[in-house]
Write a protein that holds these residues in place. Structure first.
Motif, PDB file in Angstrom:
ATOM      1  N   UNK A  93       0.841  -1.200   0.000  1.00 52.06           N
ATOM      2  CA  UNK A  93       0.000   0.000   0.000  1.00 52.06           C
ATOM      3  C   UNK A  93       0.872   1.245   0.000  1.00 52.06           C
ATOM      4  N   UNK A  94       0.421   2.259  -0.723  1.00 51.14           N
ATOM      5  CA  UNK A  94       1.221   3.475  -0.865  1.00 51.14           C
ATOM      6  C   UNK A  94       0.361   4.708  -0.620  1.00 51.14           C
ATOM      7  N   UNK A  95       1.007   5.747  -0.136  1.00 51.79           N
ATOM      8  CA  UNK A  95       0.332   7.033  -0.068  1.00 51.79           C
ATOM      9  C   UNK A  95       1.297   8.138  -0.485  1.00 51.79           C
ATOM     10  N   UNK A  96       0.723   9.245  -0.902  1.00 48.14           N
ATOM     11  CA  UNK A  96       1.518  10.410  -1.337  1.00 48.14           C
ATOM     12  C   UNK A  96       1.269  11.561  -0.385  1.00 48.14           C
ATOM     13  N   UNK A  97       2.311  12.352  -0.162  1.00 45.13           N
ATOM     14  CA  UNK A  97       2.176  13.583   0.603  1.00 45.13           C
ATOM     15  C   UNK A  97       1.660  14.645  -0.355  1.00 45.13           C
ATOM     16  N   UNK A  98       0.414  15.057  -0.159  1.00 43.88           N
ATOM     17  CA  UNK A  98      -0.244  15.976  -1.101  1.00 43.88           C
ATOM     18  C   UNK A  98      -0.452  17.324  -0.449  1.00 43.88           C
ATOM     19  N   UNK A  99      -0.360  18.383  -1.265  1.00 42.85           N
ATOM     20  CA  UNK A  99      -0.644  19.724  -0.787  1.00 42.85           C
ATOM     21  C   UNK A  99      -2.096  20.076  -1.021  1.00 42.85           C
ATOM     22  N   UNK A 100      -2.461  21.297  -0.709  1.00 43.94           N
ATOM     23  CA  UNK A 100      -3.830  21.754  -0.941  1.00 43.94           C
ATOM     24  C   UNK A 100      -4.067  21.958  -2.431  1.00 43.94           C
ATOM     25  N   UNK A 101      -5.294  21.698  -2.869  1.00 46.48           N
ATOM     26  CA  UNK A 101      -5.651  21.920  -4.274  1.00 46.48           C
ATOM     27  C   UNK A 101      -5.588  23.413  -4.582  1.00 46.48           C
ATOM     28  N   UNK A 102      -5.162  23.729  -5.799  1.00 43.31           N
ATOM     29  CA  UNK A 102      -5.096  25.131  -6.209  1.00 43.31           C
ATOM     30  C   UNK A 102      -5.866  25.312  -7.494  1.00 43.31           C
ATOM     31  N   UNK A 103      -6.111  26.569  -7.870  1.00 43.56           N
ATOM     32  CA  UNK A 103      -6.896  26.867  -9.062  1.00 43.56           C
ATOM     33  C   UNK A 103      -6.194  26.422 -10.327  1.00 43.56           C
ATOM     34  N   UNK A 104      -4.856  26.280 -10.284  1.00 40.15           N
ATOM     35  CA  UNK A 104      -4.105  25.917 -11.482  1.00 40.15           C
ATOM     36  C   UNK A 104      -3.863  24.414 -11.594  1.00 40.15           C
ATOM     37  N   UNK A 105      -4.382  23.630 -10.626  1.00 41.13           N
ATOM     38  CA  UNK A 105      -4.143  22.194 -10.681  1.00 41.13           C
ATOM     39  C   UNK A 105      -4.864  21.581 -11.864  1.00 41.13           C
ATOM     40  N   UNK A 106      -4.177  20.687 -12.593  1.00 44.08           N
ATOM     41  CA  UNK A 106      -4.757  20.042 -13.761  1.00 44.08           C
ATOM     42  C   UNK A 106      -5.702  18.926 -13.320  1.00 44.08           C
ATOM     43  N   UNK A 107      -6.849  18.844 -13.996  1.00 38.71           N
ATOM     44  CA  UNK A 107      -7.797  17.769 -13.755  1.00 38.71           C
ATOM     45  C   UNK A 107      -7.888  16.907 -15.000  1.00 38.71           C
ATOM     46  N   UNK A 108      -8.223  15.618 -14.823  1.00 38.11           N
ATOM     47  CA  UNK A 108      -8.401  14.727 -15.958  1.00 38.11           C
ATOM     48  C   UNK A 108      -9.746  15.006 -16.596  1.00 38.11           C
ATOM     49  N   UNK A 109      -9.773  15.180 -17.933  1.00 36.66           N
ATOM     50  CA  UNK A 109     -10.999  15.438 -18.680  1.00 36.66           C
ATOM     51  C   UNK A 109     -11.333  14.202 -19.497  1.00 36.66           C
ATOM     52  N   UNK A 110     -12.509  13.688 -19.310  1.00 36.94           N
ATOM     53  CA  UNK A 110     -12.936  12.502 -20.049  1.00 36.94           C
ATOM     54  C   UNK A 110     -13.698  12.944 -21.283  1.00 36.94           C
ATOM     55  N   UNK A 111     -13.253  12.529 -22.472  1.00 38.70           N
ATOM     56  CA  UNK A 111     -14.003  12.843 -23.685  1.00 38.70           C
ATOM     57  C   UNK A 111     -13.934  11.672 -24.639  1.00 38.70           C
ATOM     58  N   UNK A 112     -14.734  11.703 -25.690  1.00 38.71           N
ATOM     59  CA  UNK A 112     -14.829  10.609 -26.644  1.00 38.71           C
ATOM     60  C   UNK A 112     -14.492  11.072 -28.044  1.00 38.71           C
ATOM     61  N   UNK A 113     -13.683  12.098 -28.183  1.00 40.34           N
ATOM     62  CA  UNK A 113     -13.378  12.651 -29.484  1.00 40.34           C
ATOM     63  C   UNK A 113     -12.575  11.629 -30.290  1.00 40.34           C
ATOM     64  N   UNK A 114     -13.147  11.191 -31.421  1.00 44.89           N
ATOM     65  CA  UNK A 114     -12.496  10.168 -32.238  1.00 44.89           C
ATOM     66  C   UNK A 114     -11.233  10.688 -32.909  1.00 44.89           C
TER      67      UNK A 114
END
Length: 527
Positions: A93-114
């Protein structure tokens, strides 16, 4: 915030907030844990996280399967700082030391563009990809190389199939205009390189001659060799240019492509790291061999040294030998012969390590055998000398002082073979150096004609012998311990044991660090 990377492995463990300072959280399978994780690979009390003003820390609590920070395992009870982005592994089992989320943090976008497609391998087989593949293949081959020639062969293999690179050499400078060819693409004919290119590359930068250079801008060597395109890339190790990758095309041969220089620059960068690794391993092996040699020399000494003290009512000795940074070939022996004489000697073989140890063994064995048989002192020293001359290399010798004490007549015989460090304390007077003129070390010349002197010695006298590791030991200012300090130490001592003890202490204090050479000293009590 501590954020699980593999939440399923831990049984759906939620992120664990750690606000504030001076907080501590136990991680494990026990119900007492503040962060309870159900993974069977985690111990009941596996690790602890501490939050202090100085930062966040993780500590392994002697867990069975260990605690790892960025892949490095902690020792039991070891505590290390962890920072944002660090990954801590506990069992599976693993964990990461994470900071607070910021406005510039990248999020994963799910799309179906062929229109977003996976590129197949054949679409990547352009010239750039070919060079990248070669670079990666070379990097893999460098990782298993064990010698500089193997690195050079891997370099040539990576370059020679590129356009215009049939003529490839890896060379090492032997002088101003001489080079050792470590590897080549086996171009027939005499090796002739452009000195201009190599001079340019010696500054640490890739030198390149592009196609179309004006004839009047070319050096004599480029014109004479009909070089059309060329490059020379320095291969550096330890901050110094170690060798060169040299490529050129001549006459009607294909021209080297422009981007080949960038490829070669990356290639030699990786190759330089491989050479650094190899040189480092070679140096470690040399150190290991040196350590083994020095240990062998020391073992030979210890096997032949007599006990620290010995003798009888009429004669005795106290002896000490402390190994220095570079173990040499100090020798000492003491024996009482069948006719009641006490024979002894102390000396030093030239050199360090096994070679000096072998000289020491030969000299000590020869002298002990001869003196033990009752051979006269000067005769024994001369026979040992002639034996060493026959068996030793030029420049190998032993400095030594040998003596015989005749208790019934109180006559002391001394024979000095280039040693000179002999001191006598008698009648309560201060210690004096005993000087014997005209002596030469053993093993220098045959039939050297060593002669013993004879002294009538009063009762209670002490003869003190020391090795050059005492006299020649230097301090931080480069000053030698010297004979005057030896005399001062002896005058401050009251008995043989104190003479040797104070001598060792004084030299060590004077050195204020590791001893440069073996320190050997002996006091012979002349009853």
């Amino acid at each position: 915030m501590l954020r699980p990377i593999d939440p399923d492995a831990g049984g759906g463990v939620a992120p664990f907030p750690l606000e504030g300072v001076d907080r501590s959280a136990l991680i494990g399978r026990t119900d007492e844990a503040q962060w309870k994780v159900g993974d069977p690979g985690i111990s009941r009390r596996h690790a602890r996280v501490h939050v202090r003003a100085s930062g966040m820390y993780v500590q392994d609590l002697g867990s069975r399967h260990g605690t790892f920070v960025n892949g490095a395992r902690l020792d039991a009870e070891e505590e290390v700082e962890i920072r944002q982005g660090d990954v801590v592994s506990l069992g599976n089992w693993r964990f990461m030391v994470a900071g607070e989320r910021s406005a510039t943090m990248m999020h994963t976008i799910v799309d179906r563009d062929a229109r977003v497609q996976r590129l197949e391998q054949h679409a990547l087989n352009g010239l750039a990809q070919i060079k990248l593949d070669k670079l990666l293949a070379a990097a893999r081959s460098f990782s298993v190389t064990a010698t500089r020639p193997e690195v050079a062969e891997a370099i040539v293999s990576a370059v020679r199939d590129l356009k215009g690179c049939q003529r490839v050499y890896v060379v090492r400078p032997l002088g101003e205009s001489e080079f050792d060819v470590i590897a080549s693409s086996n171009v027939p004919g005499e090796l002739r390189l452009s000195q201009t290119l190599i001079n340019e590359a010696s500054t640490g930068k890739v030198a390149q001659l592009l196609s179309g250079a004006a004839p009047d801008t070319r050096s004599h060597s480029l014109i004479e060799l009909d070089i059309q395109t060329a490059l020379c890339a320095p291969i550096s190790a330890g901050g110094q240019v170690d060798c060169y990758l040299y490529v050129d095309s001549r006459g009607g041969e294909e021209r080297i492509e422009k981007d080949t220089a960038a490829f070669c620059q990356a290639l030699v960068g990786i190759a330089g790291l491989a050479i650094e690794r190899i040189l480092g391993a070679e140096m470690e092996e040399r150190r290991r061999q040196l350590d083994e040699d020095l240990k062998s020399a020391r073992n030979a000494q210890e096997l032949l040294f007599p006990p620290k003290e010995g003798g009888n009512a009429s004669v005795g000795y106290v002896f000490e030998s402390i190994p220095g940074r570079y173990v040499g070939g100090d020798l000492f022996d003491f024996l009482i012969t069948d006719d009641g004489r006490a024979a002894f000697f102390l000396g030093d073989a030239t050199g360090k390590g096994v070679g000096a140890g072998m000289q020491m063994v030969a000299a000590q064995t020869e002298l002990r055998t001869l003196l033990g048989r009752g051979v006269a002192l000067d005769e024994a020293v001369n026979e040992a000398n002639d034996s060493l001359v026959r068996r030793s290399d030029v420049g190998k010798f032993v400095t030594l002082v040998a003596g015989c004490w005749h208790p019934e007549t109180r006559v002391l015989e001394l024979c000095d073979a280039g040693h000179g460090y002999i001191f006598l304390r008698a009648d309560g007077n201060p210690a004096e150096q005993v000087r014997i003129e005209g002596s030469v070390p053993l093993g220098v010349q045959a039939q050297a004609g060593h002669r013993a002197i004879r002294l009538n010695v009063p009762a209670g006298a002490h003869l003190i012998l020391v090795s050059d590791g005492v006299i020649e030991q230097v301090n931080a200012e480069g000053e030698q311990f010297g004979i005057a300090r030896v005399l001062e130490v002896l005058d401050a001592a009251s008995d043989p044991a104190e003479e040797i003890g104070k001598m060792v202490e004084a030299v060590r204090t004077f050195a204020d660090g590791p001893l440069a050479d073996d320190l050997s000293a002996a006091t012979i009590r002349l009853g």
